[in-house]
Design a protein around this motif. Sequence first.
Motif, mmCIF file in Angstrom:
data_model
loop_
_atom_site.group_PDB
_atom_site.id
_atom_site.type_symbol
_atom_site.label_atom_id
_atom_site.label_comp_id
_atom_site.label_asym_id
_atom_site.label_seq_id
_atom_site.Cartn_x
_atom_site.Cartn_y
_atom_site.Cartn_z
ATOM 1 N N ALA A 44 1.851 -6.254 5.995
ATOM 2 C CA ALA A 44 2.769 -5.525 5.095
ATOM 3 C C ALA A 44 3.766 -4.705 5.912
ATOM 4 O O ALA A 44 3.956 -3.513 5.688
ATOM 5 C CB ALA A 44 1.967 -4.639 4.137
ATOM 6 N N GLU A 45 4.413 -5.361 6.860
ATOM 7 C CA GLU A 45 5.211 -4.670 7.880
ATOM 8 C C GLU A 45 6.582 -4.209 7.392
ATOM 9 O O GLU A 45 7.257 -3.417 8.044
ATOM 10 C CB GLU A 45 5.328 -5.581 9.120
ATOM 11 C CG GLU A 45 6.358 -5.225 10.150
ATOM 12 C CD GLU A 45 6.252 -3.790 10.711
ATOM 13 O OE1 GLU A 45 5.315 -3.064 10.375
ATOM 14 O OE2 GLU A 45 7.150 -3.401 11.472
ATOM 15 N N LEU B 262 -8.389 -6.170 -3.655
ATOM 16 C CA LEU B 262 -7.601 -6.837 -2.611
ATOM 17 C C LEU B 262 -7.792 -6.126 -1.272
ATOM 18 O O LEU B 262 -7.959 -6.768 -0.225
ATOM 19 C CB LEU B 262 -6.116 -6.852 -3.016
ATOM 20 C CG LEU B 262 -5.140 -7.398 -1.975
ATOM 21 C CD1 LEU B 262 -5.481 -8.827 -1.580
ATOM 22 C CD2 LEU B 262 -3.691 -7.316 -2.494
ATOM 23 N N GLU C 43 -2.643 -11.548 -0.820
ATOM 24 C CA GLU C 43 -3.581 -12.297 -1.684
ATOM 25 C C GLU C 43 -3.816 -13.702 -1.123
ATOM 26 O O GLU C 43 -4.892 -14.272 -1.275
ATOM 27 C CB GLU C 43 -3.027 -12.455 -3.112
ATOM 28 C CG GLU C 43 -3.264 -11.261 -4.020
ATOM 29 C CD GLU C 43 -2.081 -10.324 -4.056
ATOM 30 O OE1 GLU C 43 -1.251 -10.351 -3.102
ATOM 31 O OE2 GLU C 43 -1.980 -9.534 -5.011
ATOM 32 N N PHE D 195 0.556 -0.043 8.343
ATOM 33 C CA PHE D 195 1.029 1.298 8.006
ATOM 34 C C PHE D 195 1.411 1.363 6.541
ATOM 35 O O PHE D 195 2.205 0.546 6.058
ATOM 36 C CB PHE D 195 2.240 1.690 8.867
ATOM 37 C CG PHE D 195 1.850 1.916 10.291
ATOM 38 C CD1 PHE D 195 1.029 2.986 10.632
ATOM 39 C CD2 PHE D 195 2.248 1.042 11.273
ATOM 40 C CE1 PHE D 195 0.628 3.176 11.929
ATOM 41 C CE2 PHE D 195 1.846 1.226 12.584
ATOM 42 C CZ PHE D 195 1.037 2.296 12.905
ATOM 43 N N PHE D 196 0.815 2.349 5.866
ATOM 44 C CA PHE D 196 1.154 2.647 4.477
ATOM 45 C C PHE D 196 1.087 1.397 3.597
ATOM 46 O O PHE D 196 1.970 1.127 2.790
ATOM 47 C CB PHE D 196 2.532 3.328 4.410
ATOM 48 C CG PHE D 196 2.591 4.555 5.289
ATOM 49 C CD1 PHE D 196 1.840 5.683 4.972
ATOM 50 C CD2 PHE D 196 3.352 4.576 6.455
ATOM 51 C CE1 PHE D 196 1.851 6.809 5.790
ATOM 52 C CE2 PHE D 196 3.375 5.695 7.285
ATOM 53 C CZ PHE D 196 2.626 6.814 6.955
HETATM 54 C C1 LIG Z 1 5.210 1.553 1.971
HETATM 55 S S1 LIG Z 1 5.845 0.007 2.510
HETATM 56 C C2 LIG Z 1 5.459 0.113 4.228
HETATM 57 C C3 LIG Z 1 6.219 -0.832 5.090
HETATM 58 C C4 LIG Z 1 5.898 -0.772 6.589
HETATM 59 N N1 LIG Z 1 4.480 -0.972 6.844
HETATM 60 C C5 LIG Z 1 6.359 0.521 7.211
HETATM 61 O O1 LIG Z 1 5.533 1.428 7.391
HETATM 62 O O2 LIG Z 1 7.568 0.625 7.498
HETATM 63 C C6 LIG Z 1 4.633 -1.107 1.865
HETATM 64 C C7 LIG Z 1 4.886 -2.573 2.168
HETATM 65 O O3 LIG Z 1 3.812 -3.350 1.642
HETATM 66 C C8 LIG Z 1 4.322 -4.599 1.209
HETATM 67 N N2 LIG Z 1 3.338 -5.163 0.271
HETATM 68 C C9 LIG Z 1 2.891 -4.598 -0.868
HETATM 69 N N3 LIG Z 1 1.966 -5.401 -1.444
HETATM 70 C C10 LIG Z 1 1.827 -6.474 -0.624
HETATM 71 C C11 LIG Z 1 1.028 -7.657 -0.664
HETATM 72 N N4 LIG Z 1 0.176 -7.873 -1.672
HETATM 73 N N5 LIG Z 1 1.161 -8.559 0.321
HETATM 74 C C12 LIG Z 1 2.022 -8.356 1.344
HETATM 75 N N6 LIG Z 1 2.799 -7.254 1.444
HETATM 76 C C13 LIG Z 1 2.696 -6.336 0.470
HETATM 77 C C14 LIG Z 1 5.653 -4.249 0.587
HETATM 78 O O4 LIG Z 1 6.519 -5.347 0.487
HETATM 79 C C15 LIG Z 1 6.138 -3.161 1.550
HETATM 80 O O5 LIG Z 1 6.920 -3.726 2.566
#
Ligand SMILES: C[S@@+](CC[C@H](N)C(=O)[O-])C[C@H]1O[C@@H](n2cnc3c(N)ncnc32)[C@H](O)[C@@H]1O
Length: 197
Positions: A39-40, A111, A88, A103-104
């Motif tokens: 989730a980068e 999940l 998923e 991160f975050f």
């Molecule tokens: C708060 S942002 C953090 C982004 C990054 N990790 C950062 O710290 O800059 C959360 C990220 O999680 C991704 N995300 C949320 N649900 C997800 C999923 N089920 N699978 C993959 N990515 C997911 C979103 O697209 C988003 O980019």
Amino acid sequence: MNKWDERYAQEGYLYGIEPNDFLKENFHKIPKGKVLFLAEGEGRNAVFLARQGYEVTAMDSSAVAMEKADRLAQKNNIFITTIVTSLEDFDPGTEQWDGIVSFFCHLPPALRKNVHAGIVQALKKGGVFLAEAYTPEQLKYKTGGPPMKELLVDLPMLKSELHGLRFVHALETVREVHEGKLHFGKGAVVQIIAVKK
Ligand SMILES: C[S@@+](CC[C@H](N)C(=O)[O-])C[C@H]1O[C@@H](n2cnc3c(N)ncnc32)[C@H](O)[C@@H]1O
């Protein structure tokens, strides 16, 4: 377009282009080699680590974010592999990675548990999982993160779901988080560095 694509479609980098503070201070604890970012988002952390000589793969469900991550990498004259897929469906494999970073990444509990089990399986022996996320205490700070308690994580959850890792850093703390427009002040976070046994 999903909700995240819409957010990321705006001008600029939502979480900035600087790496997360916890990563900057601790990246050297990840063995040199192949590192996976879950989730980068727009690539700030993946690009930073690639610049330190790691072989980096980043995944996220937002195609817009992964495109921006590719562009950020090009701007920095480095290469990262990006994968647009949802957690998923994503299989991180077995004993493949020297490091996994998140991160975050705030997921629904079922999940999240699956993803954590996958992380333990996917790390090589001696591989490191490094992560930071908001805890339920963050609900009172309102400086970022989802406003739903069930999406927030604390240390006991991480310790029980990441069975098979040895925790070398495990801390719930309140720190100033200034990482783009959506993380903007004093926040309650949990930080971990954990090694595959
Ligand atoms: C708060 S942002 C953090 C982004 C990054 N990790 C950062 O710290 O800059 C959360 C990220 O999680 C991704 N995300 C949320 N649900 C997800 C999923 N089920 N699978 C993959 N990515 C997911 C979103 O697209 C988003 O980019």
